[in-house]
Design an enzyme around this catalytic site. Structure first.
Site, PDB file in Angstrom:
ATOM      1  N   ASP A  35      55.279 -25.376  42.596  1.00  9.86           N
ATOM      2  CA  ASP A  35      54.731 -25.908  43.281  1.00  9.86           C
ATOM      3  C   ASP A  35      53.461 -25.703  43.676  1.00  9.86           C
ATOM      4  O   ASP A  35      52.385 -25.218  43.512  1.00  9.86           O
ATOM      5  CB  ASP A  35      55.683 -25.192  44.809  1.00  9.86           C
ATOM      6  CG  ASP A  35      55.731 -25.917  45.683  1.00  9.86           C
ATOM      7  OD1 ASP A  35      57.836 -25.706  46.075  1.00  9.86           O
ATOM      8  OD2 ASP A  35      55.645 -26.200  46.360  1.00  9.86           O
ATOM      9  N   LYS A 224      75.835 -38.506  42.446  1.00  9.66           N
ATOM     10  CA  LYS A 224      74.709 -37.706  43.785  1.00  9.66           C
ATOM     11  C   LYS A 224      75.863 -38.939  44.944  1.00  9.66           C
ATOM     12  O   LYS A 224      76.111 -38.090  46.338  1.00  9.66           O
ATOM     13  CB  LYS A 224      73.494 -37.447  43.024  1.00  9.66           C
ATOM     14  CG  LYS A 224      72.681 -36.869  44.536  1.00  9.66           C
ATOM     15  CD  LYS A 224      73.485 -35.871  44.684  1.00  9.66           C
ATOM     16  CE  LYS A 224      73.270 -35.110  45.918  1.00  9.66           C
ATOM     17  NZ  LYS A 224      72.234 -34.244  45.353  1.00  9.66           N
ATOM     18  N   CYS A 280      70.312 -33.385  53.569  1.00  8.42           N
ATOM     19  CA  CYS A 280      71.004 -34.498  52.748  1.00  8.42           C
ATOM     20  C   CYS A 280      71.278 -36.150  53.008  1.00  8.42           C
ATOM     21  O   CYS A 280      71.725 -36.463  53.021  1.00  8.42           O
ATOM     22  CB  CYS A 280      71.771 -33.917  51.647  1.00  8.42           C
ATOM     23  SG  CYS A 280      70.960 -32.362  50.627  1.00  8.42           S
TER      24      CYS A 280
HETATM   25  C1  UDX Z   1      75.283 -31.838  50.908  1.00  7.50           C
HETATM   26  C2  UDX Z   1      76.905 -31.579  49.590  1.00  7.50           C
HETATM   27  O1  UDX Z   1      77.533 -31.289  50.544  1.00  7.50           O
HETATM   28  C3  UDX Z   1      75.785 -30.840  48.117  1.00  7.50           C
HETATM   29  O2  UDX Z   1      77.016 -31.980  47.774  1.00  7.50           O
HETATM   30  C4  UDX Z   1      75.291 -31.990  48.390  1.00  7.50           C
HETATM   31  O3  UDX Z   1      74.410 -31.744  47.377  1.00  7.50           O
HETATM   32  C5  UDX Z   1      73.883 -31.858  49.087  1.00  7.50           C
HETATM   33  O4  UDX Z   1      74.864 -31.881  51.003  1.00  7.50           O
HETATM   34  P1  UDX Z   1      74.728 -29.455  52.411  1.00  7.50           P
HETATM   35  O5  UDX Z   1      73.880 -30.306  53.116  1.00  7.50           O
HETATM   36  O6  UDX Z   1      74.175 -28.067  52.230  1.00  7.50           O
HETATM   37  O7  UDX Z   1      75.692 -29.800  51.810  1.00  7.50           O
HETATM   38  O8  UDX Z   1      75.545 -29.294  53.198  1.00  7.50           O
HETATM   39  P2  UDX Z   1      77.214 -29.698  53.798  1.00  7.50           P
HETATM   40  O9  UDX Z   1      77.621 -27.801  53.396  1.00  7.50           O
HETATM   41  O10 UDX Z   1      78.170 -30.323  52.491  1.00  7.50           O
HETATM   42  O11 UDX Z   1      77.523 -30.187  55.390  1.00  7.50           O
HETATM   43  C6  UDX Z   1      76.964 -31.114  55.733  1.00  7.50           C
HETATM   44  C7  UDX Z   1      76.808 -31.214  57.459  1.00  7.50           C
HETATM   45  O12 UDX Z   1      78.332 -32.111  57.526  1.00  7.50           O
HETATM   46  C8  UDX Z   1      76.700 -30.170  57.906  1.00  7.50           C
HETATM   47  O13 UDX Z   1      75.806 -30.113  59.027  1.00  7.50           O
HETATM   48  C9  UDX Z   1      78.378 -29.279  58.638  1.00  7.50           C
HETATM   49  O14 UDX Z   1      78.267 -29.358  59.392  1.00  7.50           O
HETATM   50  C10 UDX Z   1      79.031 -31.198  58.408  1.00  7.50           C
HETATM   51  N1  UDX Z   1      80.269 -31.548  58.353  1.00  7.50           N
HETATM   52  C11 UDX Z   1      80.833 -30.625  57.585  1.00  7.50           C
HETATM   53  C12 UDX Z   1      80.770 -31.715  59.823  1.00  7.50           C
HETATM   54  O15 UDX Z   1      80.738 -31.470  60.490  1.00  7.50           O
HETATM   55  N2  UDX Z   1      82.915 -31.376  58.913  1.00  7.50           N
HETATM   56  C13 UDX Z   1      82.649 -31.472  57.528  1.00  7.50           C
HETATM   57  O16 UDX Z   1      83.950 -30.947  57.947  1.00  7.50           O
HETATM   58  C14 UDX Z   1      82.181 -30.627  57.038  1.00  7.50           C
END
Ligand code: UDX
Length: 451
Positions: A35, A224, A280
């Site tokens: 890094d 992805k 993400c």
């Molecule tokens: C996401 C993908 O799930 C993962 O596979 C990818 O590699 C990276 O992006 P992450 O960003 O860590 O992962 O969070 P995730 O658990 O997917 O939640 C994303 C957002 O959606 C959060 O703000 C969560 O609160 C929101 N969310 C999730 C909702 O508002 N409703 C839902 O039903 C599910």
């Protein structure tokens, strides 16, 4: 030479890179964590991560002590002896929504000087379709032909170790069949050690039947972003129906429980609330729209998903205003600044957006988060007060909004909380509380698509 005796470099020690490096180092590989950030390297050297992720620190600590995880800022030290190079650098979004690939290209260009003939260069960062082909060309020349693979990462923050150790799928895209086979063997080796590593991290993992998908580079890149875009679409769909449920006697949780029971649809990611945030979904959706447009393809369905998502914090602020008559001069607490529970990450956090909107409307806003306050602080309006405890945040408040589904909030003593508030409005931005329980404590329950 047995596979486990090979050396690996992981470029970029963010959520994806550091978790991957820590696991590989505990499988038995010698792993360089490369890094440019001295602060991140110093944290790793002292046996911990610069962000909060359950179970990760014990893995880092053990591997650093054992000498199998080596933090470095030197390509020259790490790349020449590495068989596998995982590129896990950041791909932030440009102001126009497209992906900024500067770090991706810099990492590849700098590595190129030191790569050996047997190296396999693996892209884990999320990149727009077509990027891999360009990097593959850039890495190879007349003197050597470097194997380039796309191996996107699907881990979620907060459950990163569990996701890596019990993946539903591993996707490997590229033309070099030998390199694909060797990378698959690496994953199988990780899988054979999964229980020991999970135990060391103290995290529970379920048995899993990981599916391997070997594809072209372009398919792997699109798998992805398509996964993330579809999940974002599900959330925005649930939020759209929640707005309709708000105008009727319907309950969005009941609706989605029944709709999601149809196996063709599935229940997950249909939880309505304040919308998605994080490093993400917002970026991947805007990146997909921008890259599709480069190929002359319109994705209005994803533009709509973004619009719905961006409307949610304002929609919730309007609900509070409706209850209180005005926001001006009111005292309101926002509990939850992390974009979701289990992480200190506050990037594109809906809780932060909500706090800023209410504060901008001249309410006095106090905020609290068990992990993300420090990270969120820079994005919060300067008028907003950071509370160090839940009680301090809610004291004398007219309304309380819960914007992250932390366990700390789920288990609150509502009677005690009500006794220190001045008002009784409880905004459940995650639909995580029982309306009946809150009403029993004398609080007025307001969910998203739920009464
Ligand atoms: C996401 C993908 O799930 C993962 O596979 C990818 O590699 C990276 O992006 P992450 O960003 O860590 O992962 O969070 P995730 O658990 O997917 O939640 C994303 C957002 O959606 C959060 O703000 C969560 O609160 C929101 N969310 C999730 C909702 O508002 N409703 C839902 O039903 C599910």
């Amino acid at each position: 030479m047995p596979l486990s005796d090979t050396t690996i470099t992981v470029i970029g020690t963010g959520y994806v890179g550091l978790t991957t490096a820590a696991i590989l180092a505990n499988v038995g590989f010698k792993v360089y964590a490369l890094d440019i950030s001295e602060a991140r390297l110093a944290a790793i050297k002292s046996g911990r991560s610069f962000f909060f992720e359950e179970g990760l620190d014990p893995l880092i600590e053990k591997a650093v002590k054992y000498g199998s995880l080596i933090p470095t800022n030197s390509y020259e030290e790490s790349i020449p002896e590495s068989k596998f190079i995982f590129s896990c650098v950041g791909t932030p979004d440009n102001p126009d929504g497209s992906s900024n690939l500067d770090f991706v290209y810099q990492a590849a260009m700098t590595s190129k000087t030191y790569l050996n003939d047997a190296s396999i260069y693996i892209q884990k960062s999320t990149v727009p379709v077509g990027t891999g082909r360009k990097i593959e060309t850039l890495l190879s020349d007349e003197s050597q032909n470097i194997a380039y693979l796309s191996n996107p990462e699907f881990l979620r923050e907060g459950t990163a170790l569990k996701d890596l150790l019990s993946s539903d799928r591993v996707v490997i895209g590229g033309d070099n069949q030998d390199a694909k086979r060797i990378l698959k063997e690496l994953y199988q080796l990780v899988a054979s050690k999964r229980n020991t590593i999970a135990e060391l991290g103290g995290i529970p993992i379920d048995p899993v039947d990981t599916k391997y998908f070997e594809t072209t580079l372009e398919s792997a890149e699109l798998i992805k972003v398509t996964s993330n875009a579809f999940l974002a679409l599900k959330i925005s769909f649930a939020n759209s129906i929640a707005k309709l449920a708000d105008r009727t006697d319907a309950d969005i949780v009941d609706i989605m429980d029944a709709v999601g029971a149809d196996r063709r649809i599935g229940r997950s990611f249909l939880d309505a609330g304040r919308g998605y945030g994080g490093g993400c979904f917002p970026k991947d959706v805007s990146g997909l729209i921008a890259s599709a447009s480069d190929y002359g393809v319109d994705l209005p369905i994803m533009t709509a998903a973004t619009d719905v998502n961006e409307s949610m914090p304002g929609y919730i602020a309007n609900k509070i205003q409706h209850e209180l008559g005005t926001l001006k001069g009111k005292k309101i607490a926002v509990l939850g600044l992390a974009f979701k529970a289990g992480t200190s990450d506050a990037r594109k956090s809906p809780g932060v957006k909500l706090a800023n909107i209410i504060s901008h409307a001249a309410a006095t806003v106090t905020v609290h988060d068990p992990q993300a306050s420090e990270e969120a602080a820079t994005d919060l309006r300067k008028e907003i007060l950071l509370a160090s405890s839940i009680d301090e945040a809610v004291k004398n408040c007219d309304a309380v909004c819960v914007a992250t589904n932390w366990k700390d909030y789920a288990g609150l003593d509502f009677l005690q909380i009500k006794s220190i508030m001045s008002g009784n409005i409880w905004i459940d931005c995650m639909n995580m509380f029982s309306p009946i329980e809150l009403q029993k404590a004398g609080l007025k329950y307001i969910g998203v698509g739920r009464h």
